[in-house]
Design an enzyme around this catalytic site. Structure first.
Site, mmCIF file in Angstrom:
data_model
loop_
_atom_site.group_PDB
_atom_site.id
_atom_site.type_symbol
_atom_site.label_atom_id
_atom_site.label_comp_id
_atom_site.label_asym_id
_atom_site.label_seq_id
_atom_site.Cartn_x
_atom_site.Cartn_y
_atom_site.Cartn_z
ATOM 1 N N GLU A 14 0.812 -1.220 0.000
ATOM 2 C CA GLU A 14 0.000 0.000 0.000
ATOM 3 C C GLU A 14 0.852 1.280 0.000
ATOM 4 O O GLU A 14 0.376 2.337 0.413
ATOM 5 C CB GLU A 14 -0.932 0.002 1.206
ATOM 6 C CG GLU A 14 -2.005 -1.056 1.147
ATOM 7 C CD GLU A 14 -3.101 -0.800 2.153
ATOM 8 O OE1 GLU A 14 -4.192 -0.359 1.756
ATOM 9 O OE2 GLU A 14 -2.861 -1.032 3.360
ATOM 10 N N HIS B 58 -0.216 5.585 7.474
ATOM 11 C CA HIS B 58 -1.403 4.790 7.154
ATOM 12 C C HIS B 58 -1.513 3.704 8.205
ATOM 13 O O HIS B 58 -0.551 2.956 8.438
ATOM 14 C CB HIS B 58 -1.312 4.161 5.770
ATOM 15 C CG HIS B 58 -2.349 3.089 5.568
ATOM 16 N ND1 HIS B 58 -3.698 3.351 5.678
ATOM 17 C CD2 HIS B 58 -2.250 1.747 5.306
ATOM 18 C CE1 HIS B 58 -4.374 2.231 5.489
ATOM 19 N NE2 HIS B 58 -3.518 1.242 5.266
ATOM 20 N N HIS C 283 -4.338 0.980 10.749
ATOM 21 C CA HIS C 283 -5.600 0.244 10.885
ATOM 22 C C HIS C 283 -6.066 0.281 12.345
ATOM 23 O O HIS C 283 -6.633 -0.687 12.840
ATOM 24 C CB HIS C 283 -5.411 -1.205 10.439
ATOM 25 C CG HIS C 283 -4.764 -1.364 9.101
ATOM 26 N ND1 HIS C 283 -3.840 -2.345 8.805
ATOM 27 C CD2 HIS C 283 -4.901 -0.634 7.967
ATOM 28 C CE1 HIS C 283 -3.452 -2.239 7.547
ATOM 29 N NE2 HIS C 283 -4.066 -1.193 7.014
ATOM 30 N N HIS D 12 -11.284 -0.271 6.973
ATOM 31 C CA HIS D 12 -9.863 -0.498 6.722
ATOM 32 C C HIS D 12 -8.986 0.282 7.696
ATOM 33 O O HIS D 12 -8.199 -0.311 8.429
ATOM 34 C CB HIS D 12 -9.596 -0.098 5.260
ATOM 35 C CG HIS D 12 -8.179 -0.277 4.807
ATOM 36 N ND1 HIS D 12 -7.816 -0.188 3.489
ATOM 37 C CD2 HIS D 12 -7.030 -0.513 5.483
ATOM 38 C CE1 HIS D 12 -6.525 -0.379 3.365
ATOM 39 N NE2 HIS D 12 -6.017 -0.575 4.568
#
Ligand SMILES: [Zn+2]
Length: 247
Positions: free
Chosen positions: A83, A102, A104, A173
């Site tokens: 990603e 990023h 989760h 997500h």
């Protein structure tokens, strides 16, 4: 691996900060085995640094690789994060971002799934901004994706939803967030996760949260990110994860 000793002091500082950021975000539970943090090259804005595909808790200086804004690794044969296009697309869209996370993070996930907006209710979370949009990969790519941002095209869609905001939630997500300094992004993400916990608790109590006002957020935006007060958490957290020697 990049030959960090052959780079300038500014690059060495950025790479060291990036390693510290990996360790802090893992220690604080913002990142688990998945999720990642990156930093823009301080002397070449069309490049960024990020670890190869490793759990953030394991990242060292030797694991940092350099990428272009298409997400292409420039000097590394080990696998990159799938990603990484979150980072390449957001750096291309947001010249003001020097660091991107990023994650989760579990406390934030419920706000990716409901119409209850994630917004700052505690003062330390003001840096996330008053509004955090929610991106749903289905809107542009249908119902048969693996939900991951695995191409520049998907990354660009996420960047459009982020717009001029500081963070964007990703349905089912996680989230992506950025700002102008590595320590500032780490601090924002740690407190955004704590803010989500507090907000959820208030909602579970059946009460209406009191949001920070736009004036309160603006007043806190005036804080110098490199001041002693702002550095306090960074220095402390770096020492907690045993990386104070990289400061
Ligand atoms: Zn992800």
């Amino acid at each position: 691996m990049i030959a960090v000793d052959t780079y300038s002091d500014a690059v060495r500082r950025t790479v060291h900060d990036l390693v510290i950021a990996n360790r802090i975000l893992a220690d604080k539970g913002v990142l688990d085995a998945y999720g990642h943090v990156s930093a823009r090259h301080p002397e070449n804005p069309s490049r960024f640094f990020q670890s190869v595909s490793l759990a953030p808790e394991l990242v060292t200086v030797d694991d940092i690789a350099e990428f272009d804004l298409d997400g292409v690794p420039l000097s590394e044969s080990r696998p990159a994060y799938k990603e990484r296009f979150i980072h390449s697309s957001l750096y291309a869209a947001r010249p003001d971002f020097s660091c991107i996370v990023h994650a989760h993070t579990e406390s934030i996930l419920p706000f990716t799934l409901t119409d209850i907006p994630l917004r700052p209710v505690v003062h330390d979370a003001s840096a996330m901004g008053a509004f955090v949009p929610v991106w749903d990969i289905r809107d542009d790519f249908g119902e048969n994706t693996d939900l991951l941002v695995t191409s520049p095209k998907i990354g660009d869609s996420l960047a459009v939803k982020l717009g001029t905001n500081r963070a964007v939630l990703m349905r089912g997500h996680g989230f992506a967030a950025g700002a102008g300094t590595v320590s500032g992004v780490v601090r924002m993400c740690v407190y955004m996760a704590r803010n989500a916990e507090v907000l959820t608790t208030v909602l579970l109590l059946g009460r209406t949260p009191i949001d920070l006002s736009s004036g309160e957020i603006a007043a806190r935006d005036l804080f110098d990110p490199m001041s002693a007060a702002s550095r306090r958490s960074w220095d402390y957290w770096a020492a907690q994860v045993g990386f104070g020697d990289l400061l």
